[in-house]
Design a protein around this motif. Structure first.
Motif, mmCIF file in Angstrom:
data_model
loop_
_atom_site.group_PDB
_atom_site.id
_atom_site.type_symbol
_atom_site.label_atom_id
_atom_site.label_comp_id
_atom_site.label_asym_id
_atom_site.label_seq_id
_atom_site.Cartn_x
_atom_site.Cartn_y
_atom_site.Cartn_z
ATOM 1 N N UNK A 420 1.274 -8.498 -2.283
ATOM 2 C CA UNK A 420 -0.031 -8.379 -1.934
ATOM 3 C C UNK A 420 0.121 -7.827 -0.573
ATOM 4 N N UNK A 421 1.540 -7.630 -0.016
ATOM 5 C CA UNK A 421 1.365 -7.240 1.415
ATOM 6 C C UNK A 421 2.426 -6.135 1.419
ATOM 7 N N UNK A 422 2.000 -5.221 2.118
ATOM 8 C CA UNK A 422 2.821 -3.807 2.261
ATOM 9 C C UNK A 422 3.057 -3.718 3.680
ATOM 10 N N UNK A 423 4.333 -3.249 4.077
ATOM 11 C CA UNK A 423 4.875 -3.328 5.318
ATOM 12 C C UNK A 423 5.491 -1.821 5.437
ATOM 13 N N UNK A 437 11.286 8.530 -6.306
ATOM 14 C CA UNK A 437 11.634 7.323 -6.499
ATOM 15 C C UNK A 437 11.687 6.466 -5.162
ATOM 16 N N UNK A 438 11.950 6.989 -3.923
ATOM 17 C CA UNK A 438 11.458 6.366 -2.899
ATOM 18 C C UNK A 438 10.214 5.692 -2.575
ATOM 19 N N UNK A 439 9.268 6.838 -3.056
ATOM 20 C CA UNK A 439 7.960 6.075 -2.893
ATOM 21 C C UNK A 439 7.609 4.972 -3.888
ATOM 22 N N UNK A 450 -0.174 9.475 -9.807
ATOM 23 C CA UNK A 450 -0.741 8.691 -8.803
ATOM 24 C C UNK A 450 -0.178 8.699 -7.443
ATOM 25 N N UNK A 451 1.343 9.133 -7.455
ATOM 26 C CA UNK A 451 1.950 9.216 -6.028
ATOM 27 C C UNK A 451 1.231 10.853 -5.589
ATOM 28 N N UNK A 452 1.156 11.861 -6.379
ATOM 29 C CA UNK A 452 0.748 12.970 -5.825
ATOM 30 C C UNK A 452 -0.813 12.802 -5.242
ATOM 31 N N UNK A 453 -1.822 12.000 -6.170
ATOM 32 C CA UNK A 453 -2.948 12.011 -5.697
ATOM 33 C C UNK A 453 -2.816 11.164 -4.388
ATOM 34 N N UNK A 454 -2.229 10.130 -4.226
ATOM 35 C CA UNK A 454 -2.336 9.325 -3.001
ATOM 36 C C UNK A 454 -1.636 10.157 -1.732
ATOM 37 N N UNK A 455 -0.731 11.011 -2.236
ATOM 38 C CA UNK A 455 -0.112 11.875 -0.991
ATOM 39 C C UNK A 455 -1.328 12.936 -0.592
ATOM 40 N N UNK A 456 -2.104 13.397 -1.376
ATOM 41 C CA UNK A 456 -3.229 14.282 -1.208
ATOM 42 C C UNK A 456 -4.322 13.480 -0.307
ATOM 43 N N UNK A 498 1.281 1.151 -3.451
ATOM 44 C CA UNK A 498 1.097 -0.162 -3.878
ATOM 45 C C UNK A 498 -0.366 -0.763 -3.746
ATOM 46 N N UNK A 499 -1.267 -0.055 -2.951
ATOM 47 C CA UNK A 499 -2.325 -0.780 -3.033
ATOM 48 C C UNK A 499 -2.607 -2.188 -2.676
#
Length: 588
Positions: A420-423, A437-439, A450-456, A498-499
């Motif tokens: 639940x926590x992103x750092x 893979x690093x993302x 999903x990664x591409x959408x988040x990056x945009x 990771x939302x």
């Protein structure tokens, strides 16, 4: 007063290590019986030769002689087969045991507190997980079973010799005390020499690793010549250490060969004399003994090396088990697993110290409402990063409570809490792998789409798409193919996909290039939107946008409020900090 080294064999440790071989009882049995049959088949061949000579060659019986020759060929094939089984399955067992120990070790290391890694050199842990493991494998492949096989072969051979002709056997045995003594001296000196070699190898590895990592500093300060001289000195000591082992080998093995030759000479002289005089010996016995002597002496001279291999493996096992026995785990006794946090965070009179009796946080209390963004400011060592580490339970607090949505973090399963926590840390770590893979960190629940959408959404898709291969671009070790700003952007994306319910930012923008700075600021605004965010702030723009600013000094919260509220405090910590650090930035 120097501490006396304990060179005795640790049977308790050996028993514990042997416990890892229990699942492979069948393979162990195959190796054991292969060693027994190998010894038997080896010892029988000279005996068959003896009968071939005495019963067939002497009387010129061609058919009988052919039978014994075929029998010797069969025994030789059997010996080859058992040798193959012995070598393969002994090594297979060693590697299987090592695989299981390594898995257990790495699993243990994954759960260690961050404090353990603070105090443990990375090189040491890598050595334990890689090099020491190979030494443990040698216990089975080149140590224990080989020693057992050699001792068994020597015992069987000695028994056959005594049975065949005890007088010739005793003649051979008169040479044994000299070779046994030489072996013991060789073993002691080789052990000391190998200890010196291992020390110098460690020194050499450490020196090279540090200098390669810090090569930029060496070149900037023109220290190449000085460091090269140091390297040559260490390399020379390393060479001298190995030369000692070569010197001892150069002395011992000729002595061992000489002893074997003397034993053969005595047998040829005494046995030949008895054959000539036709008293208590035959030509077959003489040939058999000449074959037996290398079988008796060769394993003896190898035992010193094998015992050293066994001892070194035990030393490695002791080091590995020391890590396995380390009690440095975060207590994961929580029972709450499926939880969707809103993000209310409370620190209630939290005390914490990295070193006992040297508190870093002195009973701090703070309250963060769900969806709020708070900025933590203060001088170096004030305790800002400590708050981040405690919320994620990288360290255990000494006193007080940390609550999330009114629940003590100790009551939540560790994995569930951290999910639940992103750092986003100040020092961005990227693996030698693709950007994708690093993302995702290879999380199968996160797709490339999903990664591409988040990056945009956070404005960094164009930067990634401009790289060769785009999301499949390999950033190499620690992301060296990217600038610090680009690495920081990827860390923002990794947190965003990771939302999380709670976002923690150690916003390291002080060394970011100007092209990346605006992207990072935009990304910060986007990923903090609508979720609880704790930011260790280095830029005034981030601080001014925070719902609340926490000002820390020497482990205490000395002020809190909004930017405007804190500026009204006469001679306040934040106001002084603003005037010294942030005012020029605002004017600019």
């Amino acid at each position: 007063m120097p501490v006396k080294k304990d060179n005795s064999f640790d049977f308790k440790l050996f028993k514990r290590l042997f416990g890892f071989a229990r699942p492979y009882r069948l393979i162990f049995t195959i190796v054991l019986f292969s060693a027994i049959f190998l010894s038997a088949s080896s010892a029988l061949r000279p005996g068959v030769l003896k009968y071939a000579i005495d019963e067939n060659v002497a009387v010129k019986d061609e058919n009988g002689f052919l039978f014994y020759i075929l029998l010797m060929g069969g025994l030789l094939l059997a010996e080859v087969l058992f040798q193959l089984l012995f070598i393969f399955y002994a090594s297979w067992l060693g590697q299987s045991v090592v695989r299981d120990v390594r898995i257990k070790l790495f699993s243990r290391m994954l759960g260690f507190k961050k404090k353990y890694y603070d105090n443990s050199p990375v090189g040491m842990l890598v050595t334990r997980a890689v090099t020491d493991m190979e030494r443990i494998a040698d216990i089975f492949g080149q140590g224990l079973f080989t020693i057992f096989s050699d001792l068994l072969k020597m015992t069987v051979v000695a028994g056959f010799m005594l049975y065949m002709n005890w007088k010739l056997a005793l003649t051979v045995f008169t040479v044994l005390p000299f070779i046994v003594y030489a072996t013991r001296v060789f073993q002691r000196n080789m052990k000391k020499a190998f200890e010196e070699v291992r020390t110098e190898i460690t020194n050499l590895n450490t020196f090279v690793q540090e200098r390669v990592t810090g090569m930029k500093i060496l070149q900037l300060f023109t220290r190449e010549d000085r460091e090269f001289e140091k390297f040559k000195a260490i390399n020379e000591r390393h060479k001298q250490g190995w030369l000692k082992t070569i010197w001892y080998n150069s002395i011992f093995f000729p002595i061992a060969e000489l002893s074997s030759s003397i034993a053969i000479g005595l047998v040829a002289w005494y046995g030949g004399l008895m054959v000539v005089l036709e008293t208590q010996s035959t030509s077959g016995e003489l040939f058999a003994f000449i074959m037996y002597i290398p079988m008796l002496f060769r394993p003896l001279r190898q035992l010193a090396d094998k015992f050293n291999t066994l001892q070194m493996g035990m030393v490695s096992a002791k080091r590995v088990f020391k890590i396995l026995d380390t009690d440095s785990q975060i207590e994961d006794t929580g029972t709450i697993e499926n939880i969707d946090l809103k993000g209310d965070i409370v620190f209630d009179k939290v005390h914490f110290s990295y070193i006992p009796d040297e508190e870093v946080l002195h009973g701090i209390s703070l309250d963060v409402k769900a969806g709020q963004t708070i900025a933590i400011v203060g001088s170096t060592g004030a305790g800002k990063s400590t708050i981040i580490n405690l919320l994620s339970r990288f360290y255990e607090i000494d006193n007080g409570r940390i609550l999330v949505d009114g629940i003590d973090v100790k009551d939540i399963k560790l994995a569930a809490l951290r999910d639940q926590i992103a750092v986003v840390l100040q020092d961005v770590f990227l693996f030698a792998d693709t950007i994708l893979n690093n993302i995702t960190l290879k999380d199968g629940n996160i797709t490339e789409e999903q990664v591409i959408a988040a990056a945009k959404q956070i404005g960094i898709h164009d930067f990634i798409a401009s790289l060769p291969g785009g999301y499949q671009y390999n950033v190499k070790e620690r992301g060296v193919m990217l600038s610090s700003g680009q690495r920081q952007l990827l860390s923002f994306l990794r947190a965003y996909v990771s939302n999380p319910s709670v976002l923690i930012l150690d916003e390291a923008t002080s060394s970011i290039d100007s092209n990346s700075e605006q992207l990072i600021q935009d990304a910060t605004d986007k990923i903090t939107e609508g979720r609880t965010s704790i930011v260790i702030a280095h830029r005034l723009a981030t601080i001014k946008k925070a719902d609340k600013i926490i000002v820390m000094d020497k482990g205490h919260i000395v002020e809190e409020g909004t930017h405007d509220e804190l500026l009204t405090i006469e001679n306040g910590y934040y106001r002084n900090l603003y005037e010294v650090q942030f005012m020029n930035e605002e004017v600019a």
